[in-house]
Design an enzyme around this catalytic site. Structure first.
Site, PDB file in Angstrom:
ATOM      1  N   ASP A   1       0.859  -1.084   0.060  1.00  0.00           N
ATOM      2  CA  ASP A   1      -0.071   0.137  -0.189  1.00  0.00           C
ATOM      3  C   ASP A   1       0.903   1.278  -0.030  1.00  0.00           C
ATOM      4  O   ASP A   1       1.330   1.709  -1.047  1.00  0.00           O
ATOM      5  CB  ASP A   1      -1.116  -0.080   1.139  1.00  0.00           C
ATOM      6  CG  ASP A   1      -1.884   1.143   1.256  1.00  0.00           C
ATOM      7  OD1 ASP A   1      -2.086   1.766   0.129  1.00  0.00           O
ATOM      8  OD2 ASP A   1      -2.640   1.045   2.304  1.00  0.00           O
TER       9      ASP A   1
ATOM     10  N   ASP B   1      -6.494  -9.225   5.830  1.00  0.00           N
ATOM     11  CA  ASP B   1      -7.614  -9.222   6.861  1.00  0.00           C
ATOM     12  C   ASP B   1      -7.899  -7.717   7.008  1.00  0.00           C
ATOM     13  O   ASP B   1      -7.409  -6.838   6.633  1.00  0.00           O
ATOM     14  CB  ASP B   1      -6.773  -9.372   8.454  1.00  0.00           C
ATOM     15  CG  ASP B   1      -6.074  -8.548   9.006  1.00  0.00           C
ATOM     16  OD1 ASP B   1      -5.035  -7.919   8.162  1.00  0.00           O
ATOM     17  OD2 ASP B   1      -6.013  -7.680   9.971  1.00  0.00           O
TER      18      ASP B   1
ATOM     19  N   ARG C   1      -9.393 -13.266   6.891  1.00  0.00           N
ATOM     20  CA  ARG C   1      -8.330 -13.984   6.496  1.00  0.00           C
ATOM     21  C   ARG C   1      -8.515 -15.255   5.784  1.00  0.00           C
ATOM     22  O   ARG C   1      -7.994 -15.888   4.837  1.00  0.00           O
ATOM     23  CB  ARG C   1      -7.172 -14.196   7.376  1.00  0.00           C
ATOM     24  CG  ARG C   1      -6.494 -13.056   7.995  1.00  0.00           C
ATOM     25  CD  ARG C   1      -5.476 -13.335   8.975  1.00  0.00           C
ATOM     26  NE  ARG C   1      -4.892 -12.347   9.690  1.00  0.00           N
ATOM     27  CZ  ARG C   1      -4.148 -11.189   9.337  1.00  0.00           C
ATOM     28  NH1 ARG C   1      -3.683 -11.237   8.118  1.00  0.00           N
ATOM     29  NH2 ARG C   1      -3.769 -10.335  10.488  1.00  0.00           N
TER      30      ARG C   1
HETATM   31  P1  IMP Z   1       2.004  -0.683   3.605  1.00  0.00           P
HETATM   32  O1  IMP Z   1       3.125  -0.508   4.684  1.00  0.00           O
HETATM   33  O2  IMP Z   1       1.256   0.822   3.709  1.00  0.00           O
HETATM   34  O3  IMP Z   1       2.617  -0.927   2.246  1.00  0.00           O
HETATM   35  O4  IMP Z   1       1.071  -1.656   3.934  1.00  0.00           O
HETATM   36  C1  IMP Z   1       1.360  -2.920   3.874  1.00  0.00           C
HETATM   37  C2  IMP Z   1       0.368  -3.712   4.864  1.00  0.00           C
HETATM   38  O5  IMP Z   1      -0.816  -3.290   5.245  1.00  0.00           O
HETATM   39  C3  IMP Z   1       0.274  -5.024   4.369  1.00  0.00           C
HETATM   40  O6  IMP Z   1       1.063  -5.954   4.513  1.00  0.00           O
HETATM   41  C4  IMP Z   1      -1.411  -5.465   4.750  1.00  0.00           C
HETATM   42  O7  IMP Z   1      -1.104  -6.108   6.112  1.00  0.00           O
HETATM   43  C5  IMP Z   1      -1.784  -4.044   5.096  1.00  0.00           C
HETATM   44  N1  IMP Z   1      -2.700  -3.391   4.225  1.00  0.00           N
HETATM   45  C6  IMP Z   1      -2.562  -2.514   3.550  1.00  0.00           C
HETATM   46  N2  IMP Z   1      -3.905  -2.455   2.440  1.00  0.00           N
HETATM   47  C7  IMP Z   1      -4.326  -3.459   2.918  1.00  0.00           C
HETATM   48  C8  IMP Z   1      -5.695  -4.053   2.456  1.00  0.00           C
HETATM   49  O8  IMP Z   1      -6.418  -3.294   1.523  1.00  0.00           O
HETATM   50  N3  IMP Z   1      -6.239  -5.107   2.936  1.00  0.00           N
HETATM   51  C9  IMP Z   1      -5.697  -5.685   4.024  1.00  0.00           C
HETATM   52  N4  IMP Z   1      -4.456  -5.157   4.543  1.00  0.00           N
HETATM   53  C10 IMP Z   1      -4.024  -4.140   3.918  1.00  0.00           C
HETATM   54 MG    MG Z   2      -2.372  -7.101   7.734  1.00  0.00          MG
END
Ligand code: IMP
Ligand code: MG
Length: 174
Positions: free
Chosen positions: A101, A157, A163
């Site tokens: 994300d 989740d 999950r």
């Molecule tokens: P980032 O560090 O912002 O890239 O987020 C990554 C983590 O956030 C992932 O490993 C997920 O655990 C969680 N995450 C981000 N977007 C989603 C989503 O749409 N559904 C579920 N988990 C998400």
């Molecule tokens: Mg997560």
């Protein structure tokens, strides 16, 4: 926010076909095998389990876990190491996550793995969510690309729910 309403975005059959394609690509890129596949817990557990079963050569499997504080749909940006990666010095490593994300999580792990001086390091995620990218992280393998939305199922989740679902759903944010 009521997170009860959701609709299928990628069904189990579509996911399975795409995971097989990723496995083929990885097998072609590493004909020698001997990879270390590092799954980031908890979200990657189903994706990793399916992905490694499509690989043609034996591989080593490991896991690592960090947590971002709080729950919900927005990363707070604060990360805590819960379970560190195994030393991967001189190895070919692929980091495997469920979804990217902001990029914060994968960027953190990539730097952590690099400290061990692996022979090579690539990254894989089932879903590349592009709309809120904050870190310039490169994904070598991704299953699906979406712009936005919160998705659950197939390991992903919302507040530890969903999950176990076989399909991937997008939650109704209204
Ligand atoms: P980032 O560090 O912002 O890239 O987020 C990554 C983590 O956030 C992932 O490993 C997920 O655990 C969680 N995450 C981000 N977007 C989603 C989503 O749409 N559904 C579920 N988990 C998400
Ligand atoms: Mg997560």
């Amino acid at each position: 926010m009521d997170k009860g309403k959701k609709r299928i975005l990628f069904d189990a059959e579509t996911i399975s076909a795409r995971v097989k394609e990723l496995g083929k690509a990885i097998s072609a890129d590493y004909p020698q095998g001997n990879l270390v596949m590092v799954g980031l817990l908890k979200g990657s557990f189903i994706f990793l389990a399916d992905l490694v079963r499509t690989l043609e050569k034996p591989c080593q499997i490991d896991f690592a876990r960090i947590s971002s504080y709080g729950s919900g749909t927005v990363s707070s940006g604060q990360l805590e190491v819960v379970m560190d990666i195994v030393p991967v010095t001189g190895r070919d490593v692929i980091l495997v996550d469920d979804i990217v994300d902001s990029g914060l999580t994968l960027d953190y792990y990539r730097k952590r793995v690099e400290q061990f001086e692996p022979r090579s390091l690539k990254t894989a995620a089932l879903i590349d969510k592009t709309g809120r990218r904050d870190r310039d992280v490169h994904l070598d393998y991704y299953g699906f690309r979406i712009e936005d939305g919160f998705v659950v199922g197939y390991g992903l989740d919302w507040d530890e729910r969903f999950r176990n679902l076989s399909h991937i759903y997008v939650l109704d944010e209204s």
